[in-house]
Motif scaffolding. Structure first.
Motif, short mmCIF file in Angstrom:
data_model
loop_
_atom_site.label_atom_id
_atom_site.label_comp_id
_atom_site.label_asym_id
_atom_site.label_seq_id
_atom_site.Cartn_x
_atom_site.Cartn_y
_atom_site.Cartn_z
N UNK A 68 2.48 -5.37 -13.12
CA UNK A 68 2.26 -4.50 -11.98
C UNK A 68 1.12 -3.57 -12.32
N UNK A 69 0.24 -3.30 -11.35
CA UNK A 69 -0.80 -2.29 -11.53
C UNK A 69 -1.22 -1.78 -10.16
N UNK A 70 -1.76 -0.56 -10.13
CA UNK A 70 -2.28 -0.02 -8.88
C UNK A 70 -3.80 -0.15 -8.90
N UNK A 71 -4.35 -0.24 -7.67
CA UNK A 71 -5.81 -0.32 -7.51
C UNK A 71 -6.18 0.56 -6.33
N UNK A 72 -7.14 1.46 -6.56
CA UNK A 72 -7.62 2.34 -5.51
C UNK A 72 -8.72 1.69 -4.69
N UNK A 73 -8.94 2.23 -3.51
CA UNK A 73 -9.99 1.68 -2.65
C UNK A 73 -11.37 1.88 -3.24
N UNK A 74 -11.49 2.79 -4.22
CA UNK A 74 -12.76 3.01 -4.91
C UNK A 74 -12.96 2.03 -6.06
N UNK A 75 -11.98 1.12 -6.28
CA UNK A 75 -12.09 0.12 -7.34
C UNK A 75 -11.46 0.52 -8.65
N UNK A 76 -11.03 1.79 -8.76
CA UNK A 76 -10.36 2.21 -9.99
C UNK A 76 -9.03 1.50 -10.11
N UNK A 77 -8.64 1.17 -11.35
CA UNK A 77 -7.41 0.42 -11.59
C UNK A 77 -6.54 1.14 -12.61
N UNK A 78 -5.24 1.12 -12.37
CA UNK A 78 -4.31 1.59 -13.38
C UNK A 78 -4.12 0.52 -14.43
N UNK B 9 0.85 -1.19 0.00
CA UNK B 9 0.00 0.00 0.00
C UNK B 9 0.88 1.24 0.00
N UNK B 10 0.51 2.24 -0.81
CA UNK B 10 1.26 3.49 -0.79
C UNK B 10 0.63 4.45 0.22
N UNK B 11 1.23 5.62 0.38
CA UNK B 11 0.75 6.57 1.38
C UNK B 11 -0.56 7.25 0.99
N UNK B 12 -1.06 6.99 -0.21
CA UNK B 12 -2.35 7.53 -0.65
C UNK B 12 -3.46 6.48 -0.59
N UNK B 13 -3.13 5.29 -0.10
CA UNK B 13 -4.13 4.23 0.05
C UNK B 13 -4.30 3.34 -1.16
N UNK B 14 -3.48 3.55 -2.20
CA UNK B 14 -3.56 2.67 -3.37
C UNK B 14 -2.76 1.40 -3.09
N UNK B 15 -3.29 0.29 -3.57
CA UNK B 15 -2.57 -0.98 -3.49
C UNK B 15 -1.83 -1.16 -4.80
N UNK B 16 -0.55 -1.49 -4.72
CA UNK B 16 0.26 -1.84 -5.89
C UNK B 16 0.41 -3.35 -5.87
N UNK B 17 -0.02 -3.99 -6.94
CA UNK B 17 -0.05 -5.45 -7.00
C UNK B 17 0.84 -5.92 -8.14
N UNK B 18 1.75 -6.82 -7.83
CA UNK B 18 2.57 -7.49 -8.85
C UNK B 18 2.15 -8.95 -8.87
N UNK B 19 2.07 -9.53 -10.05
CA UNK B 19 1.68 -10.92 -10.18
C UNK B 19 2.27 -11.49 -11.46
#
Length: 88
Positions: A54-64, A36-46
């Protein structure tokens, strides 16, 4: 019967969880790392077949957009992605 990488958030210390958010591109072999970054986004590697993403995902469900990090073997000996957070 089909492997998936999904993410869920909890806003109350794990008492309850939101709906699962799909992360992978459909051909995952798993091997997930998350931070988790300091803005609450989760960075996921798989790992997908032959690649690490790698992509980021916000708590609102938005995805990079998924980013191809490296080409890799799908064999177990190829390892697991690892992530770490850095403060700005």
């Amino acid at each position: 019967d089909k492997p998936r990488v999904q993410l869920v958030f909890s806003n109350n210390g794990g008492k309850d969880f939101g709906k699962p958010i799909p992360v992978d591109l459909g051909k995952t072999i798993g091997r997930v790392a998350i931070v988790l970054d300091d803005k609450g986004k989760a960075w996921v590697a798989w790992m997908e077949e032959g690649a690490i993403y790698l992509r980021w995902i916000g708590q609102d469900g938005k995805k990079g957009d998924p980013m191809l990090v490296a080409v890799s073997s799908g064999k177990r000996g190829s390892g697991f992605p690892q992530l770490t957070a850095m403060a700005e």
